[in-house]
Design a protein around this motif. Structure first.
Motif, short mmCIF file in Angstrom:
data_model
loop_
_atom_site.label_atom_id
_atom_site.label_comp_id
_atom_site.label_asym_id
_atom_site.label_seq_id
_atom_site.Cartn_x
_atom_site.Cartn_y
_atom_site.Cartn_z
N ALA A 1 32.59 21.79 43.54
CA ALA A 1 31.75 21.24 44.43
C ALA A 1 31.39 22.15 45.17
N THR A 2 31.96 23.27 45.83
CA THR A 2 31.58 23.75 46.98
C THR A 2 31.22 25.31 46.41
N GLY A 3 31.25 25.48 45.33
CA GLY A 3 31.15 27.01 45.95
C GLY A 3 31.76 27.52 45.20
N LEU A 4 32.90 27.97 45.88
CA LEU A 4 34.47 28.46 46.73
C LEU A 4 35.08 28.68 45.96
N VAL A 5 35.30 30.60 46.17
CA VAL A 5 36.72 30.53 44.42
C VAL A 5 37.27 31.68 46.09
N THR A 6 39.20 30.99 45.86
CA THR A 6 40.27 31.91 47.26
C THR A 6 40.86 32.54 46.27
N VAL A 7 40.74 33.85 46.54
CA VAL A 7 41.62 34.68 45.56
C VAL A 7 42.24 34.83 46.30
N VAL A 8 44.24 35.73 46.09
CA VAL A 8 45.38 36.00 46.64
C VAL A 8 45.22 36.67 46.01
N SER A 9 45.53 38.46 46.82
CA SER A 9 45.75 39.61 46.02
C SER A 9 46.57 40.41 46.71
N ALA A 10 47.59 41.57 46.12
CA ALA A 10 48.30 42.30 46.90
C ALA A 10 47.64 42.99 48.07
N ALA A 11 46.46 43.62 48.02
CA ALA A 11 45.80 44.47 49.26
C ALA A 11 44.34 43.54 48.73
N PRO A 12 43.17 44.23 49.65
CA PRO A 12 41.72 43.74 49.05
C PRO A 12 41.11 44.12 48.21
N LEU A 13 40.43 43.47 47.20
CA LEU A 13 39.82 43.89 46.25
C LEU A 13 38.00 44.34 46.54
N ASP A 14 38.54 45.40 45.45
CA ASP A 14 36.65 45.90 45.16
C ASP A 14 35.87 44.50 45.07
N GLU A 15 34.94 44.66 45.75
CA GLU A 15 33.86 43.82 45.90
C GLU A 15 32.81 43.78 44.41
N GLU A 16 32.75 44.83 44.02
CA GLU A 16 31.71 45.07 42.90
C GLU A 16 32.70 45.04 42.06
N ALA A 17 34.11 44.99 41.72
CA ALA A 17 35.03 44.81 40.58
C ALA A 17 34.78 42.68 40.89
N VAL A 18 35.36 42.62 41.84
CA VAL A 18 34.99 40.74 42.03
C VAL A 18 33.90 40.84 41.29
#
Length: 107
Positions: free
Chosen positions: A74-91
């Motif tokens: 409905a909002t187009g938002l995806v919340t990700v909790v990770s151990a460290a910042p993720l590589d945006e290209e991998a996401v």
């Protein structure tokens, strides 16, 4: 008579419930997030239903270090909790694999 009605409620409050030791059916978000975890909110286009949410959640959950993913069509938002910042290209690749488009990080 009202004391007898209140007694079972008071007893269930002190013993908790089947959902959690605190007696709540909802977990305390802070308690479930590992210390030092990174929470990032992404904008994703194309999600329209629960199936879409599941596809995005499934692909992102496979990334190394990801602890949890919450996708909301409905909002187009995806919340990700990770151990460290993720590589945006991998996401971006994971979202693409699910069949949707990563707009970017929500500011």
């Amino acid at each position: 008579m009202s004391a007898q009605t209140e007694l079972p409620q008071a007893a269930s409050e002190t013993t908790g419930s089947c959902c959690s030791p605190s007696g709540s059916c909802h977990g305390d978000g802070a308690a479930e997030t590992p210390q030092g975890a990174v929470t990032t909110v992404y904008e994703v286009t194309g999600m329209t239903c629960g199936h879409c949410e599941g596809a995005v959640r499934s692909e992102l959950s496979e990334l190394a270090g990801v602890g949890s993913v919450e996708a909301v069509a409905a909002t187009g938002l995806v919340t990700v909790v990770s151990a460290a910042p993720l590589d945006e290209e991998a996401v971006r690749a994971a979202v693409d694999e699910a069949g949707y488009e990563l707009v970017g990080v929500k500011a």
